[in-house]
Design an enzyme around this catalytic site. Structure first.
Site, short mmCIF file in Angstrom:
data_model
loop_
_atom_site.label_atom_id
_atom_site.label_comp_id
_atom_site.label_asym_id
_atom_site.label_seq_id
_atom_site.Cartn_x
_atom_site.Cartn_y
_atom_site.Cartn_z
N CYS A 111 0.84 -1.21 0.00
CA CYS A 111 0.00 0.00 0.00
C CYS A 111 0.87 1.26 0.00
O CYS A 111 1.48 1.58 -1.02
CB CYS A 111 -0.99 -0.03 1.16
SG CYS A 111 -2.34 1.16 0.94
N HIS A 216 -3.64 -5.10 0.33
CA HIS A 216 -3.16 -5.50 1.65
C HIS A 216 -3.17 -7.03 1.78
O HIS A 216 -4.09 -7.60 2.39
CB HIS A 216 -4.02 -4.87 2.75
CG HIS A 216 -3.72 -3.43 2.99
ND1 HIS A 216 -2.76 -3.02 3.89
CD2 HIS A 216 -4.24 -2.31 2.43
CE1 HIS A 216 -2.71 -1.69 3.89
NE2 HIS A 216 -3.58 -1.24 3.01
N GLU A 218 -1.57 -8.91 3.69
CA GLU A 218 -1.50 -9.38 5.08
C GLU A 218 -2.88 -9.64 5.66
O GLU A 218 -3.04 -10.48 6.55
CB GLU A 218 -0.73 -8.38 5.95
CG GLU A 218 -1.48 -7.14 6.38
CD GLU A 218 -1.66 -6.08 5.30
OE1 GLU A 218 -2.34 -5.07 5.55
OE2 GLU A 218 -1.10 -6.26 4.20
#
Length: 239
Positions: A111, A216, A218
């Site tokens: 990001c 994202h 994660e």
């Protein structure tokens, strides 16, 4: 097998009295740990004169999401939507990227991370997508939307490291950003686009591992293709 040390830069929060605290969503460190690395947070206050100490000890650097980059670094005008600019973080991350590129240090940008990778190497950003890009995609999903929500699809270019890592030519991603790469840095290869043309991923060719993604992973690492990104990064730091 020794687990590689992965430095992760951080953001800051400030209370009503002006007291600052380090901030990092736990998912980043969890993703590195689950991929076989040892996450270590690098504060904004880390002295730039001692970055070689990080290079000597850490096997790779993860630059996560967070606030916006000072637009003066990419010759853009200020915008009312620009928020949470932290000069110390900008300076630290840009210096880390320069060191990584110069010394073939593995780096993963997520990001904000892909944005500052691009800016550091000479690229530019859209300062606020809703005002500058004609699109039907909601790239800046509100906080009320779960981080695992798959907001849109990206197309991955063939014969790229990202294509090898994910094993696919398209991928559904989450999306929580109001800025994006406008002009990619000359050294970077664009590796993924959204359907509206916005750049979603880049990589630095011939570097051991230098990949940036706008989404994202994660937050959706339980999906194999996204989890593979962390596994590939940590594996590259072992080389």
């Amino acid at each position: 097998m020794t687990r590689p040390l992965i430095g992760i830069t951080v953001s800051q929060k400030q209370d009503s009295r002006g007291n600052k605290s380090t901030h990092l969503p736990a998912a980043y460190a969890a993703a590195i740990r689950e991929a076989g690395g040892l996450p270590v947070l690098v504060p904004n206050e880390f002295p730039l004169s001692d970055l070689q100490a990080l290079r000597d000890r850490f096997n790779g650097i993860l630059i996560p999401g967070g606030g916006d980059i000072n637009p003066t670094f990419y010759a853009a005008d200020d915008h009312p939507a620009i928020d949470n600019v932290i000069p110390e973080r900008d300076a630290l991350e840009m210096a880390l990227i320069e060191l990584a590129v110069r010394t073939d240090w593995p780096v993963l940008g997520i990001c904000r991370g892909v944005q500052i990778l691009n800016v550091t190497l000479g690229g530019t950003l859209y300062t606020h997508i809703p005002d500058q890009v004609v699109t039907t995609i909601r790239h800046d999903q509100p906080p009320s939307v779960d981080r695992s929500y798959l907001a849109h699809e990206v197309t991955i270019l063939p014969d790229t490291l990202l294509a090898t890592i994910t094993g696919c030519n398209s991928l559904k991603v989450n999306s929580r950003h109001h800025q994006a790469i406008k002009e990619p840095a000359q050294k970077l290869a664009v590796t993924a686009h959204a359907s509206d043309g916005l750049i979603e991923a880049v990589e630095l060719p011939k570097h051991r591992f230098c990949v940036g993604v706008q989404w994202h992973p994660e937050g959706i690492r339980d999906i194999r293709e996204h989890g593979n990104l962390f596994a590939a990064f940590v594996n590259a730091t072992r080389g």
